[in-house]
Each structure stands twice: as C-alpha cells, then as structure tokens.
Write a protein that holds these residues in place. Structure first.
Motif, PDB file in Angstrom:
ATOM      1  N   ASN A 127       2.900  12.456  11.746  1.00 21.63           N
ATOM      2  CA  ASN A 127       4.250  12.985  11.841  1.00 21.63           C
ATOM      3  C   ASN A 127       5.106  11.733  12.301  1.00 21.63           C
ATOM      4  O   ASN A 127       6.353  12.123  12.804  1.00 21.63           O
ATOM      5  N   GLN A 128       4.745  10.448  12.510  1.00 22.40           N
ATOM      6  CA  GLN A 128       5.402   9.666  13.345  1.00 22.40           C
ATOM      7  C   GLN A 128       5.620   8.352  12.312  1.00 22.40           C
ATOM      8  O   GLN A 128       5.937   7.283  12.775  1.00 22.40           O
ATOM      9  N   LYS A 129       6.206   8.832  11.203  1.00 23.10           N
ATOM     10  CA  LYS A 129       6.591   7.686  10.267  1.00 23.10           C
ATOM     11  C   LYS A 129       7.890   7.184  10.592  1.00 23.10           C
ATOM     12  O   LYS A 129       7.991   5.809  10.746  1.00 23.10           O
ATOM     13  N   ASP A 130       8.647   8.049  11.265  1.00 29.76           N
ATOM     14  CA  ASP A 130       9.896   7.507  11.435  1.00 29.76           C
ATOM     15  C   ASP A 130       9.977   6.333  12.639  1.00 29.76           C
ATOM     16  O   ASP A 130      10.804   5.574  12.861  1.00 29.76           O
ATOM     17  N   ILE A 131       8.919   6.848  13.568  1.00 33.81           N
ATOM     18  CA  ILE A 131       8.719   5.894  14.689  1.00 33.81           C
ATOM     19  C   ILE A 131       8.121   4.673  14.284  1.00 33.81           C
ATOM     20  O   ILE A 131       8.526   3.488  14.698  1.00 33.81           O
ATOM     21  N   SER A 132       7.178   4.688  13.336  1.00 33.69           N
ATOM     22  CA  SER A 132       6.721   3.447  12.764  1.00 33.69           C
ATOM     23  C   SER A 132       7.716   2.606  11.938  1.00 33.69           C
ATOM     24  O   SER A 132       7.837   1.294  12.251  1.00 33.69           O
ATOM     25  N   ASN A 133       8.626   3.269  11.481  1.00 30.91           N
ATOM     26  CA  ASN A 133       9.835   2.325  10.739  1.00 30.91           C
ATOM     27  C   ASN A 133      10.621   1.755  11.489  1.00 30.91           C
ATOM     28  O   ASN A 133      11.026   0.502  11.672  1.00 30.91           O
ATOM     29  N   ARG A 134      11.089   2.566  12.734  1.00 31.51           N
ATOM     30  CA  ARG A 134      11.842   2.145  13.698  1.00 31.51           C
ATOM     31  C   ARG A 134      11.228   0.667  14.289  1.00 31.51           C
ATOM     32  O   ARG A 134      12.027  -0.189  14.551  1.00 31.51           O
TER      33      ARG A 134
END
Ligand SMILES: Cc1cc2nc3c(=O)[nH]c(=O)nc-3n(C[C@H](O)[C@H](O)[C@H](O)COP(=O)(O)O)c2cc1C
Length: 178
Positions: A82-89
C-alpha cells in the motif's frame, strides 16, 4: 532454442527482458552533508549473510549521486503493497521529496518510513563503478521485519502485488536467504 546474439544491442528489448525479473521496491534514504535524501530503487538485493551485506545501484544521471557518495549511513525501507504513492514520490528527480512525509530516524541518521515491510540500517562497505550506474555495497547494522505486511512488487515496468494463497514453498531445504 537459440538466443540471437545481436550486433546492435536493442536497449528497449534489453529493458523488456530485464523486466521479466520481478523485484521488490524500496526507498533507500540517507543523511549526507545535512541533506536528507530518498530514492526509489528496485536494484536492492541481498548479497552476503556473514558479514551481512546488501547492495543497490544508483544511475549516474541521478542529481543526488554526489551526495550519496558522501553518506556514512543508509536506511533501506522495503515498501509494502500500500506504499505505491511513496514509491512514486521518491522516484521523481529534483522535486522536494520530503514535504509532508512522516519519518523516524535510524541509528545512522537516515530517515525510516513508517509502514514499510522491512527496514535495514546500514553503513557503507564498498562502492564500485559499474557502467552507467554506481554499485553500493552496504553492511547491515540493524534490521526490522514486519511479517504481516505484504511487499510491493515491480514487474514488467509496473507495480504488482502478491496474491494471498498463490505462494508455494520450494522443494529443497531453505537454509539460504534467497
Ligand atoms: C520502481 C522504481 C525503481 C527504481 N529503481 C532505481 C534504482 O535501482 N536505481 C536508480 O538509480 N534509480 C531507480 N529508479 C529511479 C529513481 O528513483 C529516480 O531516478 C531518482 O529518484 C532520481 O533522483 P535524483 O533526484 O537524485 O535525480 C527507480 C524508479 C522506480 C519507479
């Protein structure tokens, strides 16, 4: 079956072939010259148990590379599904990656991201020039694993998740770390 040996290396095809090898995704962080850095990486891997070594590589084009080369500690944050947003950032160059991001501090001073599937606090062990990347080898000083969190997966240039129930233990005794 034959494998064609190309005279002109097709980079696109090469990348596609490499994408057939799924990896996890991590954000490696450090504190270098007082600057907090974080970079999304899929090049992380285990290397040695005794001593405990891990590796990752950084593209020579990365703006922050000179600072990474001066860091005296790194934290590897293995991202959960659930950390795709962190990955993208942390995959964006030059932007201020840390605005609004919660973190704690590892013993090395590197930022730790809450919610990660596993954390490794490391110190530099070796660095090697490797084509268009620089290979970092790091010695793990401390680690923590959250077995109830599923890791984020990266395959064929896309994020993926492990489906529960689809895993199967290998047939050989697993006293190795792979
Ligand atoms: C899933 C994923 C994996 C990545 N893996 C790496 C990697 O292993 N090494 C690397 O140098 N860049 C990798 N990148 C790209 C970097 O995250 C990105 O170029 C970097 O954050 C730019 O940092 P800069 O601000 O220093 O230029 C990856 C990006 C994504 C989305």
């Amino acid at each position: 079956m034959t494998i064609e040996r190309e005279t002109v290396f097709d980079l696109h095809a090469f990348r596609q072939a490499l994408g057939q090898f799924p990896t996890g995704v991590c954000v490696v962080t450090c504190l270098a010259d007082g600057v907090r850095l974080g970079m999304t990486m899929s090049s992380f891997n285990s290397l040695s148990l005794e001593p405990p070594l891990v590796l990752f590589s950084i593209d020579r084009k990365a703006v922050s590379l000179p600072l990474w080369e001066r860091a005296d500690g790194y934290a590897v944050n293995i991202l959960s599904e659930n950390q795709k947003d962190i990955s993208n950032r942390f995959a964006r160059s030059l932007s201020n990656k840390w605005v609004g991001v919660r973190f704690e501090q590892a013993g090395s001073g590197a930022p730790l991201l809450p919610g990660a599937a596993a954390l490794f606090d490391c110190e530099p062990w070796a660095r090697h020039e490797a084509g268009d990347h620089v290979l970092f080898i790091a010695r793990v000083r401390q680690f923590r694993s959250f077995g109830d969190r599923r890791p984020l997966v990266f395959s064929k240039g896309r994020y993926a998740a492990l489906q529960p129930g689809e895993t199967l233990a290998p047939l050989w005794p697993l006293d190795i770390h792979y």
